[in-house]
Design an enzyme around this catalytic site. Structure first.
Site, PDB file in Angstrom:
ATOM      1  N   ASP A 167      26.482  70.739   4.950  1.00 32.39           N
ATOM      2  CA  ASP A 167      27.103  69.505   4.451  1.00 32.39           C
ATOM      3  C   ASP A 167      26.008  68.480   4.135  1.00 32.39           C
ATOM      4  OD1 ASP A 167      28.867  67.491   3.887  1.00 32.39           O
ATOM      5  OD2 ASP A 167      29.613  67.234   5.926  1.00 32.39           O
ATOM      6  N   LYS A 173      18.968  75.837  13.961  1.00 38.10           N
ATOM      7  CA  LYS A 173      18.258  75.044  14.988  1.00 38.10           C
ATOM      8  C   LYS A 173      18.122  75.949  16.208  1.00 38.10           C
ATOM      9  CE  LYS A 173      16.628  71.028  16.414  1.00 38.10           C
ATOM     10  NZ  LYS A 173      15.355  70.521  15.913  1.00 38.10           N
ATOM     11  N   TYR A 229      32.839  71.325  12.879  1.00 41.41           N
ATOM     12  CA  TYR A 229      33.954  70.634  12.225  1.00 41.41           C
ATOM     13  C   TYR A 229      35.304  71.245  12.599  1.00 41.41           C
ATOM     14  CZ  TYR A 229      30.445  68.431   9.191  1.00 41.41           C
ATOM     15  OH  TYR A 229      29.375  67.731   8.715  1.00 41.41           O
ATOM     16  N   ASP A 283      15.598  70.543  10.736  1.00 42.57           N
ATOM     17  CA  ASP A 283      14.859  69.291  10.572  1.00 42.57           C
ATOM     18  C   ASP A 283      13.698  69.476   9.602  1.00 42.57           C
ATOM     19  OD1 ASP A 283      14.079  70.993  12.602  1.00 42.57           O
ATOM     20  OD2 ASP A 283      13.295  69.440  13.917  1.00 42.57           O
ATOM     21  N   ASP A 320      24.025  67.671   0.110  1.00 48.24           N
ATOM     22  CA  ASP A 320      23.997  66.333  -0.497  1.00 48.24           C
ATOM     23  C   ASP A 320      22.555  65.906  -0.785  1.00 48.24           C
ATOM     24  OD1 ASP A 320      26.689  65.992  -0.560  1.00 48.24           O
ATOM     25  OD2 ASP A 320      26.675  64.045   0.458  1.00 48.24           O
TER      26      ASP A 320
END
Ligand code: NAD
Length: 361
Positions: A251, A195, A146, A227, A255
């Site tokens: 992020d 990852k 980001y 994942d 959620d």
């Protein structure tokens, strides 16, 4: 002992829910011999109306000089508020981005806790829910993709977009330290999510987290690929205590984790800096649709204030008392409209604040 707390009631339901959180703080403070001195500042739409900008330098200086910041929410109805006719840097949310940056907040914590009484709101099967779950997502907030270089270009007549993900070892180390410190206040288990089978940033992340873990022999560290983590959150959420992860993974996972708990009015959050100063706020927005009606759920803000007691002031017993008071209010059947169910007693925002404050003493 006294702590100076900057209050940012903000817009919409913000002033209503922050008032209930300070009611609870004062009551629990009395029990544990602590006082809080509050200074209110304007941020968001109310600051635009008063000063033409979403956050003034004076207001920012007050927040910086305080021990911690408690925020309600900022923003209005995006569709029809004049605040959203302004350029992006003058809109309500720009105040939030500015204060996060200026306070050096690099670690975001969002708990996902399933209350027994609200199990019906959880979208998972009862067999998966079992006795419930209690985890926090610790997300790095100022690095990664980001904040990397990004650009779109045309190469040989084809449009091409690039976003660069970068982390240095210091950025990883400081959030890992926070993650292990917080695990020490909980069940002492960190699952670091990355990852590392594909990304270099993840391989460095894993290496640095393992180095930091050596200073916390009492905390168990394991690693999980992102994942798999997304899958495990809905398959077996009970396995998690602290999930430590980078910005974009956090992020998305935060959620996902918060939604499996059900109600938006219950979700607290904290953003921490290198020192003890933090910004504590509910995960929801300013809910302009219900503002001024005394029906908003103040629990997310009250639980954010409890996080402030725990993480900024080291007042773990006082934080426990607030969390226990929230549980008791739910157990005794008190509900605001958003979490109302059959057989319970519907109460207003102020009544819920009074009840929880009463159970704190
Ligand atoms: P929202 O979270 O404000 O509301 C979504 C829905 O949830 C609404 O129906 C609302 O009534 C309900 N809701 C939210 N909080 C509740 C509570 N405590 N009790 C009962 N019901 C509650 O999201 P939105 O409508 O997308 O956004 C409204 C405004 O808030 C926008 O301007 C947005 O930019 C802003 N916002 C601010 C923050 C923040 O200040 N950190 C975060 C998210 C959104």
């Amino acid at each position: 002992m006294n702590f100076n707390v900057t209050l940012i009631p903000g817009d919409g339901i913000g002033p209503e829910i922050v008032a209930e959180a300070t009611k609870v703080l004062d009551r629990v403070g009395k029990r544990f011999g602590v006082t809080f001195t509050y200074k209110k500042i304007l941020m968001g739409g109310c600051s635009i109306d008063a000063y033409g900008v979403p956050l003034t330098e004076e207001a920012l200086a007050i927040a910086k000089a305080s021990d911690s910041v408690l925020l309600g929410a900022v923003g209005g109805n995006v569709g029809n508020s004049s605040w959203y006719q302004l350029p992006p840097e003058l809109r309500p949310e720009a105040g939030l981005l500015k204060i996060r940056k200026e306070l050096g907040l690099f670690a975001n914590i969002r708990p996902a806790y399933l209350y027994d009484e609200l199990k019906a709101a959880c979208p998972l099967n009862p067999e998966i829910i079992g006795d419930g779950f209690d985890m926090v997502i610790m997300r790095e907030l100022t690095g990664g993709i980001y904040f990397g270089k990004r650009y779109t270009e045309e190469v040989d007549g084809v449009m091409k977009a690039t976003d660069i993900c970068t982390y240095d070892e210091n950025e990883i180390r400081r959030i890992a330290v926070k993650g292990f410190e917080i695990a020490r206040k909980r069940k002492k288990r960190v699952i670091s999510v990355d990852k590392a089978n594909v990304l270099d940033t993840s391989r460095l992340w894993r290496k640095v987290v393992e180095e930091v873990a050596k200073d916390y022999p009492d905390v168990t560290l394991s690693h999980m690929l992102v994942d798999n983590c997304a899958m495990q959150l809905v398959k077996d959420p009970k396995q998690f205590d602290v999930i430590l992860t980078e910005n974009m993974f956090g992020d998305i996972l935060s959620d996902e984790a918060s939604m499996v708990t059900g109600s938006i009015g219950m979700l607290s959050s904290a953003s921490l800096s290198e020192g003890r100063l933090g910004l504590y706020e509910p995960s929801h927005g300013s809910a302009p649709d219900i503002a001024g009606k005394n029906i908003a759920n103040p629990i997310a803000t009250i639980l954010s204030a409890a996080m402030m007691l725990r993480y900024s002031f080291d007042l773990d017993e006082a934080a426990d008392a607030v969390e226990a008071a929230v549980k008791r209010a739910l157990k005794e059947g008190y509900r605001t409209a958003d979490i109302m169910s059959e057989g319970c007693r519907q109460v207003s925002t102020t009544e819920m604040g009074d009840i929880i404050a009463g159970f704190c003493q």
